[in-house]
Motif scaffolding. Structure first.
Motif, PDB file in Angstrom:
ATOM      1  N   ILE A  54     -35.085 -30.338 -59.634  1.00 49.20           N
ATOM      2  CA  ILE A  54     -34.403 -31.572 -60.015  1.00 49.20           C
ATOM      3  C   ILE A  54     -35.215 -32.739 -59.473  1.00 49.20           C
ATOM      4  N   TYR A  55     -35.477 -33.709 -60.331  1.00 48.44           N
ATOM      5  CA  TYR A  55     -36.204 -34.913 -59.951  1.00 48.44           C
ATOM      6  C   TYR A  55     -35.202 -36.067 -59.885  1.00 48.44           C
ATOM      7  N   THR A  56     -35.222 -36.781 -58.772  1.00 46.15           N
ATOM      8  CA  THR A  56     -34.329 -37.930 -58.627  1.00 46.15           C
ATOM      9  C   THR A  56     -35.150 -39.211 -58.584  1.00 46.15           C
ATOM     10  N   TYR A  83     -32.194 -43.459 -56.373  1.00 45.57           N
ATOM     11  CA  TYR A  83     -31.162 -42.420 -56.406  1.00 45.57           C
ATOM     12  C   TYR A  83     -30.059 -42.684 -55.392  1.00 45.57           C
ATOM     13  N   ALA A  98     -28.854 -38.529 -66.956  1.00 45.37           N
ATOM     14  CA  ALA A  98     -29.735 -37.393 -66.653  1.00 45.37           C
ATOM     15  C   ALA A  98     -30.332 -36.836 -67.940  1.00 45.37           C
ATOM     16  N   ALA A 155     -37.940 -39.338 -64.336  1.00 40.94           N
ATOM     17  CA  ALA A 155     -37.353 -39.807 -63.073  1.00 40.94           C
ATOM     18  C   ALA A 155     -37.927 -41.164 -62.688  1.00 40.94           C
ATOM     19  N   TYR A 205     -34.114 -41.850 -64.474  1.00 41.62           N
ATOM     20  CA  TYR A 205     -33.217 -40.745 -64.806  1.00 41.62           C
ATOM     21  C   TYR A 205     -33.271 -39.656 -63.735  1.00 41.62           C
ATOM     22  N   ILE A 206     -32.180 -38.930 -63.579  1.00 44.31           N
ATOM     23  CA  ILE A 206     -32.222 -37.643 -62.885  1.00 44.31           C
ATOM     24  C   ILE A 206     -32.612 -36.620 -63.942  1.00 44.31           C
ATOM     25  N   TYR A 254     -24.114 -32.276 -60.557  1.00 46.18           N
ATOM     26  CA  TYR A 254     -24.994 -32.722 -59.477  1.00 46.18           C
ATOM     27  C   TYR A 254     -24.582 -34.108 -58.995  1.00 46.18           C
ATOM     28  N   VAL A 256     -24.829 -37.896 -60.841  1.00 42.89           N
ATOM     29  CA  VAL A 256     -25.065 -37.816 -62.287  1.00 42.89           C
ATOM     30  C   VAL A 256     -23.850 -38.302 -63.065  1.00 42.89           C
TER      31      VAL A 256
END
Length: 358
Positions: free
Chosen positions: A67-69, A73, A81, A104, A108-109, A148, A151
């Motif tokens: 997962i990229y934050t 964030y 997301a 990201a 975006y997540i 998550y 999100v």
């Protein structure tokens, strides 16, 4: 013209083999997080895009995902997301990871997971490649990312690359959690496994189905699992130059040299063909009523698959076909100029449909 094109291809091939496209350091897998794409995250720094390796269960199989934050964030926030589906034989550390990281960077997540039975995810036998599994992987990523922290579950986008693009079209036909659908260099796995690339194996369909049936019977009897392809990737210049299709020639260089990863393989079980050969990503496209963006290189020999699916998306809320001038299929995976063009379109598309307030 054909002769000149062949000469250009051979010259390009020599250049690629000599320079490693973006440097031999790209081959090293001792990087943090195992990422093999250019400008990959090397460490998690506060205030910047971070990567979070996670695992979760999907139908009793452990799935490995990243997962990229984004830099801003906030676990207490409501951030849109994007789910990213990787190519056939690919893993989350390659092109899918690149686009997840770039998304990201856009705020975006994003999540990218290795398919069940593939990569670092669980499941045996290894390298099963059944379309319904890949579609379920996409539903599963949506399940996980909507829970998550931070999100906004009402603002989920979907990006599918190559084979992941075909499976994303299928997933989006029924899963309306995805509010905007995009594909890059879409590959219709079932069409190609059945008819061969550019219909080159139409005359051997029944023969290959027989082999798949026999492989299934052998597995059921407890025998050795048979694979439709092995791990041998051509690396010799002359051998590569003789491959007639850009997709496979450049794909062997990408997966076997410049972006090689130990979890990435072209192997798939022969019995998977029982399912692959009856699958077609372009059927029921009228079920997609979400906004749709499909991107391909205008020199991609796979473009015919994107074109067919796009034309059938008659009920998409709005749709756009964008061709990257000069790009082949594989070049959209890593060439900075082409990646930049694709990301500009994705940024505008997802910004409009799942992040209009950004």
């Amino acid at each position: 013209m054909k002769k000149n094109r062949k000469i250009r291809n051979n010259i390009l091939l020599v250049m690629l083999m000599a320079t490693g496209i973006i440097g031999s350091a790209q081959n090293e897998i001792d990087k943090p997080f195992g990422l093999v794409y250019r400008d990959a995250i090397s460490e998690n720094i506060p205030g910047k895009v971070n990567i979070h390796p996670v695992t979760y269960k999907l139908n009793d199989i452990e799935i490995a995902a990243n997962i990229y934050t984004p830099a801003n964030y906030d676990p207490a926030g409501k951030i849109p997301a994007v789910v990213v589906a990787h190519p056939n034989g690919g893993v989350k550390e390659q092109v899918a990871g690149l686009y997840a990281q770039l998304l990201a960077e856009q705020g975006y997540i994003s999540i990218v997971a290795d398919a069940a039975y593939q990569g670092a995810s669980g499941g045996t036998p290894r390298n099963v490649d059944i379309p319904q599994n890949r579609i379920e992987d996409i539903h599963g990523m949506a399940d996980f990312i909507t829970q998550y922290e931070g999100v906004n579950a009402d603002k989920i986008g979907l990006l599918g690359i190559c084979g992941g693009g075909g499976y994303s079209l299928k997933a989006a036909q029924s899963d309306k959690r995805f509010k905007a659908i995009a594909t890059l260099s879409m590959f219709n796995s079932g069409l190609v496994r059945r008819n061969g690339f550019m219909n080159s194996q139409v005359n051997t369909i029944q023969e290959r189905l027989k082999k798949a049936s026999e492989a299934r019977a052998q597995e059921a009897a407890g025998g050795e699992v048979i694979y439709a392809a092995d791990n041998a990737i051509p690396t010799e210049e002359a051998e590569l130059a003789n491959i007639p299709y850009d997709l496979y020639r450049e794909g062997y260089i990408y997966y076997g040299n410049t972006h090689k990863h130990p979890n990435s393989t072209f192997r798939y079980t022969m019995s998977s063909l029982l399912y692959l050969m009856t699958f077609d990503a372009s059927t029921n496209m009228n079920l997609i009523d979400q906004p749709l963006l499909m991107i391909a290189g205008n020199k991609a020999d796979t473009y015919y698959m994107t074109d067919e699916a796009y034309k059938k998306a008659t009920n998409a809320k709005e749709k756009e076909l964008f061709l990257i001038d000069g790009a082949t299929h594989i070049q959209t995976y890593y060439v900075p100029e082409y990646v930049s063009q694709a990301m500009e379109k994705f940024s505008g598309f997802f910004g409009k449909h799942i992040n209009p307030d950004a």
